[in-house]
Design an enzyme around this catalytic site. Structure first.
Site, mmCIF file in Angstrom:
data_model
loop_
_atom_site.group_PDB
_atom_site.id
_atom_site.type_symbol
_atom_site.label_atom_id
_atom_site.label_comp_id
_atom_site.label_asym_id
_atom_site.label_seq_id
_atom_site.Cartn_x
_atom_site.Cartn_y
_atom_site.Cartn_z
ATOM 1 N N ASP A 146 3.206 -8.533 12.895
ATOM 2 C CA ASP A 146 4.164 -7.725 12.139
ATOM 3 C C ASP A 146 4.635 -6.534 12.981
ATOM 4 O OD1 ASP A 146 5.749 -7.333 9.981
ATOM 5 O OD2 ASP A 146 4.242 -6.331 8.745
ATOM 6 N N SER A 188 0.812 -1.212 0.000
ATOM 7 C CA SER A 188 0.000 0.000 0.000
ATOM 8 C C SER A 188 0.844 1.260 0.000
ATOM 9 C CB SER A 188 -0.884 -0.013 1.252
ATOM 10 O OG SER A 188 -0.079 -0.240 2.368
ATOM 11 N N VAL A 220 0.726 5.270 1.455
ATOM 12 C CA VAL A 220 0.028 6.091 2.433
ATOM 13 C C VAL A 220 0.190 7.562 2.042
ATOM 14 C CG1 VAL A 220 -0.173 6.676 4.870
ATOM 15 C CG2 VAL A 220 0.461 4.358 4.206
ATOM 16 N N LYS A 265 -4.660 5.326 3.278
ATOM 17 C CA LYS A 265 -3.876 4.169 2.838
ATOM 18 C C LYS A 265 -4.590 3.512 1.668
ATOM 19 C CE LYS A 265 -1.444 0.515 5.286
ATOM 20 N NZ LYS A 265 -1.428 -0.203 6.552
HETATM 21 N N1 LIG Z 1 -1.423 7.130 9.998
HETATM 22 C C1 LIG Z 1 -0.239 7.459 9.471
HETATM 23 N N2 LIG Z 1 0.251 8.675 9.613
HETATM 24 C C2 LIG Z 1 1.452 9.009 9.091
HETATM 25 N N3 LIG Z 1 2.230 8.151 8.417
HETATM 26 C C3 LIG Z 1 1.797 6.918 8.223
HETATM 27 C C4 LIG Z 1 0.542 6.490 8.723
HETATM 28 N N4 LIG Z 1 0.362 5.192 8.400
HETATM 29 C C5 LIG Z 1 1.464 4.822 7.720
HETATM 30 N N5 LIG Z 1 2.329 5.840 7.601
HETATM 31 C C6 LIG Z 1 3.623 5.815 6.935
HETATM 32 O O1 LIG Z 1 3.519 4.970 5.829
HETATM 33 C C7 LIG Z 1 4.452 3.911 5.908
HETATM 34 C C8 LIG Z 1 3.869 2.683 5.285
HETATM 35 O O2 LIG Z 1 2.902 2.164 6.114
HETATM 36 P P1 LIG Z 1 2.294 0.725 5.893
HETATM 37 O O3 LIG Z 1 1.573 0.352 7.120
HETATM 38 O O4 LIG Z 1 1.537 0.695 4.619
HETATM 39 O O5 LIG Z 1 3.521 -0.193 5.574
HETATM 40 P P2 LIG Z 1 4.758 -0.726 6.440
HETATM 41 O O6 LIG Z 1 4.277 -1.294 7.709
HETATM 42 O O7 LIG Z 1 5.805 0.337 6.552
HETATM 43 O O8 LIG Z 1 5.315 -1.817 5.486
HETATM 44 P P3 LIG Z 1 4.770 -3.267 5.255
HETATM 45 O O9 LIG Z 1 3.388 -3.160 4.718
HETATM 46 O O10 LIG Z 1 5.724 -3.830 4.289
HETATM 47 O O11 LIG Z 1 4.805 -3.911 6.589
HETATM 48 C C9 LIG Z 1 4.758 3.763 7.406
HETATM 49 O O12 LIG Z 1 6.011 3.198 7.656
HETATM 50 C C10 LIG Z 1 4.677 5.227 7.857
HETATM 51 O O13 LIG Z 1 5.906 5.866 7.625
#
Ligand SMILES: Nc1ncnc2c1ncn2[C@@H]1O[C@H](COP(=O)(O)OP(=O)(O)OP(=O)(O)O)[C@@H](O)[C@H]1O
Length: 911
Positions: A646, A532, A534, A548
């Protein structure tokens, strides 16, 4: 004739109990019954066992394959039907035999293959494109595992053997999933394809006891145990959203979407987007879910005894008019026989022992002729709080009455406590005698309860006072104390932020989100995950949000669906809040609170070195405490418990006030709250954080999150990544563990920060991290103990003299439908670093799901794959990608040692 209110109540209750005790054969979308319906584009068919006791089958309908192939020569114990096919359990071999056509089970049906030689089945159940059978337990084998049940399934995405801990009483199949009812505690569980059924599978009502389950399209309904026999449903197909799809499929205009009624039911059957049941008070039929505008209306004023469901129709056996089958709904062919020569259970023989004749009125039987009898099996033992006043005989079911001295339910109290004044003299005398005996007992019980409660509360108050007195901070310690108080109050403030109610996620429309993110502009991207992107966005009302959006693939949308399902149920100050979602054009977009300070990963390992330096020791341990609290809530307070799977620094987000929030629930899993078996899941998570026991044995427990959290603690202490190949020892656990064990804590501390004055505080953190990454899950501490230790460390780090008192009060977890007692609260002796030795591990059981989404990303995340072979290949790839990272895992496996015979058995049964 006048009745006293107590007579009336007891009479009414007995009627409920007697009717509730009726255990008629029912059939849902697929449960087994003496009749069954098949549906599909080749037409519908309706089959039943002949009423002459021959156990042979007769079919009618427009599906020529079913009619033509009907095995008229075989004898069956029961039938079930799905999309284009019907199956029955053969009387001779006790194995299923299917006929008709369904490409997913087999082109040419018969005994479904593969079939275990000699396997015998108690019950079979057909979904739309699959069939499952509950195997008869093999009691003759001495070494057979006790208390397990085996379910074999055949068909779309289901062909495999499922082994469950606990005895299963019955199964019911829906579209791509199944549910079972445990016989011992009568709780329900569901398993299968998560795509459309995640709600049906994950949202099984916690702790409810069921008498009967009926799975439908993507939903399940169950009749609750107890005198009310109320029906509850969960899943997706009964909601308004699905009604549109239902109308499209059935070629009908949009009808109503009705909720399950409160009437007590004796049986239920689930269709694709609806369910129908037989009411126990008048044997009338009632339907709910999506009801179509057209089609034959639901019969009213008709008594029925059996009910089956097709996709958009139902058929039932009439109680009063012999030999008639009544169908309603849409889509069933007019060629379906009405009446059909189908099961009418009026026999000329008297009802055999174990059954009794069902009566319409006191003296009038259900059958037309007084020489024939309609027999139904006697109900089971009397419910809790009741005792039997007369046994089941050929003319009536057993009669149960409330045992007024053992009342715990309101129902029982209301039955047992009506005023005796209006009763006739004889009744009054009886009642007076009864009350003269009961009142002193009740009074004594109430007095004893009050006494007990006051003793307990006094002890609790004294204990708390004693503890507080120990920690009275004197004025002379002013500066440190002030600091402590400030921290405490700021943390109290934090507690007050906890949302006590579970909020419903708001539905956004696509345009709104498109506008908020300026058309999902690249500049608005704040982060990217494996599945995804964000975006930062601003809603019309000025709220800053994170949006997201799944990178278009089925798997990513699965992840977001899981996240949506879970986050809508969870609510805690240290879990990322979901504000809403948008589901349009097959795409799902989630909207969260915006976390102004990004992820912990960005702070620790980002380009901006200043960010890392700003994260001083107090901030780091505070983040650890807060994240631990979020995870503790998932494990101990959410019901059923949630395993995040995770936990890593990129999933710990930091809000405007520098509070940590656990995020990304795409891989999370739920499990039944009262089970004591680990989930059997293929590994998913992120390399470097992945619990070696889960990786090696596929044992998934809450302790797998503990392992990942231990890695996160090491990351906070050292400032190193979980796997960083620029160092000689690339794996953080392999590097830090020996140093911590040797007592050289300073060697692992992040060189960008000066060590704190009181190194002992960080030593505690290092020790708990070390314990958290132990090889065996059962040797790791639970999250509540970790939280307590971290709180003590934080207190010490901040110079508080009151290190026995955690700075953050522990009772901050609200918002779950049920609270579990924390093991640390059970323990009277909470040593600050005495974490985790020999404590009970919370195991969750779950049917092994078919495995999805393999992926290795830059963040080295691995997910379960669609086949084990695929997993191996992917993992091998991963290993080669990360160089010695693969060797690390191998050596971890070696450290765990070979699987014990019990573990091997577990693996054999589950994979
Ligand atoms: N609510 C939020 N506010 C601000 N930044 C966010 C938010 N949610 C996610 N992010 C940013 O987006 C990034 C990607 O989030 P996401 O949960 O999609 O993936 P991830 O956990 O980093 O990776 P993976 O899906 O491979 O585990 C996060 O690491 C963070 O930096």
């Amino acid at each position: 004739m006048e009745f006293s209110s107590s007579q009336f109540f007891i009479g009414f209750l007995l009627e409920l109990v007697v009717l509730g005790g009726l255990w008629l054969q029912v059939s849902s979308f697929g449960s087994m019954s003496s009749m069954a319906a098949s549906f599909g584009d080749k037409g519908n068919a309706f089959c039943g066992l002949k009423p002459d006791g021959s156990h042979t089958v007769t079919c009618n309908g427009s599906n020529s394959a079913i009619i033509h192939d009907t095995p008229a020569q075989f004898q069956f114990l029961g039938l079930t039907g799905g999309y284009g096919f019907l199956c029955g359990i053969l009387m001779s071999s006790k194995q299923p035999y299917c006929w008709g056509r369904n490409g997913h089970i087999a082109e040419k049906l018969g005994v479904p293959q593969p079939m275990v030689k000699g396997a015998q089945y108690l019950e079979i159940s057909a979904g739309d494109n699959h069939l499952c059978g509950l195997r008869k337990p093999l009691i003759w084998r001495k070494r057979e595992r006790k208390n397990t049940s085996v379910v074999d399934c055949w068909g779309f995405n289901m062909t495999r053997t499922y082994v469950f801990d606990g005895m299963i009483q019955s199964i019911s199949a829906g579209c791509g999933f199944n549910c079972g009812l445990f016989s011992q505690n009568r709780t329900a569980f569901c398993w299968g394809n998560h795509d459309a059924n995640s709600l049906a599978i994950l949202a099984v009502p916690c702790g409810e006891r069921f008498r009967k389950l009926a799975a439908g399209g993507n939903h399940v309904c169950g009749i609750l145990e107890g005198v009310n026999s109320r029906t509850v449903c969960w899943g997706r197909s009964l909601d308004v959203q699905m009604a549109k799809i239902a109308s499209k499929h059935a070629g009908q205009g949009l009808g109503n979407v009705l909720l399950p009624p409160n009437d007590p039911m004796i049986s239920i059957a689930g269709g694709r987007f609806h369910a129908c049941g037989i009411k126990s008070n008048d044997l009338g039929v009632v339907c709910w879910g999506h009801t179509f505008g057209q089609g034959t209306p639901v019969p009213s004023g008709t008594k029925i005894t059996d009910i089956v469901a097709g996709d958009y129709f139902n058929c039932a056996n009439l109680a009063e008019k012999s030999d008639q089958i009544l169908c309603w709904g849409v889509g069933f062919s007019s060629s379906l026989p009405k009446p059909a020569a189908l099961p009418r259970k009026c026999n000329s023989n008297l009802c055999p022992p174990g059954s009794y004749e069902m009566k319409q009125h006191k003296d009038k039987g259900v059958c037309n002729s007084s020489d024939t009898h309609f027999c139904v099996p006697c109900s089971g033992a009397c419910p809790y709080e009741m005792y039997q006043i007369s046994p089941c005989n050929s003319t009536s079911d057993r009669i149960c009455e409330y045992n007024c001295s053992a009342c715990v339910s309101l129902q029982c109290f209301s039955i047992c406590s009506p005023s005796p004044l209006s009763a006739p003299p004889t009744v009054r005398n009886k009642d007076e005698r009864f009350w003269s005996l009961q009142v002193p007992v009740l009074v004594a019980e109430i007095v004893f309860a009050i006494f007990l409660v006051s003793i307990l509360s006094t002890t609790a108050v004294l204990y708390v006072r004693y503890k507080l007195r120990d920690c009275q901070c004197s004025a002379t310690r002013s500066s440190k104390v002030k600091k402590h108080i400030i921290v405490s109050s700021s943390l109290q403030k934090e507690n007050s932020k906890i949302r006590p109610e579970i909020r419903k996620a708001k539905k956004f429309n696509y345009e709104e989100l498109e506008r908020a993110t300026s058309g999902f502009k690249e500049e608005n991207i704040v982060g990217k995950g494996s599945f995804s992107c964000v975006f930062k966005g601003v809603l019309k009302d000025g709220t800053v949000v994170a949006v997201k959006r799944a990178i278009r693939s089925q798997k990513s949308s699965n992840e977001l669906h899981t996240e949506l399902d879970l986050l809508s149920r969870l609510n805690h100050a240290h879990l990322l809040s979901l504000l809403g979602y948008c589901e349009e054009g097959g795409e799902i977009i989630l909207v969260y609170e915006f976390m102004a300070h990004g992820s912990l990963h960005q702070h620790l390992h980002g380009q901006n070195k200043e960010l890392k330096q700003q994260l001083d020791w107090v901030k780091r341990v505070t983040i650890a405490v807060q994240a631990a609290r979020g995870i503790e809530y998932l494990h101990g307070y959410a019901c059923p418990p949630v395993i995040h799977r995770d936990i890593k620094s990129s999933n710990i987000l930091i809000d405007e006030e520098h509070n940590a929030r656990v995020a990304d629930f795409g891989l999370s899993l739920l499990g039944p709250a009262d089970s004591s078996t680990p989930l059997a899941e293929l590994p998913a998570g992120t390399l470097g954080y992945l619990d070696p026991e889960y990786y090696r044995l596929h044992y998934l427990t809450t302790k797998s999150d503990v392992y990942s959290f231990g890695v996160l603690l090491l990351e906070l202490l050292s400032g190193r990544k979980a796997i960083d190949m620029q160092y000689e020892e690339g794996n953080i656990v392999q590097w830090a563990k020996p140093l911590i064990k040797s007592g050289d804590i300073a060697a692992i501390l992040d060189p960008v920060l000066k060590p704190p004055p009181d190194l002992a505080a960080l030593k505690k953190v290092a020790i708990v991290a070390c314990k958290s990454v132990r090889m065996r899950g059962r040797d790791r501490p639970s999250m509540d103990k970790i939280t307590t230790t971290l709180e003590h460390s934080l207190a010490r780090l901040m110079g508080s003299p009151c290190i026995e008192q955690p700075i953050l009060p522990t009772e901050v977890v609200l918002g779950s439908s049920r609270l579990h007692m924390k093991s640390s609260q059970r323990s009277s002796n909470r040593s600050e670093i005495d974490v985790g030795e020999n404590e009970d591990q919370r195991y969750e059981f779950r049917a092994p799901s078919w495995i999805t989404f393999p992926s290795v990303t830059s963040s080295q995340r691995i997910k379960s794959s669609s086949s084990e072979a695929e997993v191996d290949v992917k993992n091998n790839n991963n290993n080669s990608n990360v160089g010695s990272g693969g060797d690390v895992l191998k050596s971890l496996e070696e450290e765990i040692g070979p699987a014990s015979p019990q573990e091997r058995l577990f693996l054999q049964h589950n994979f």
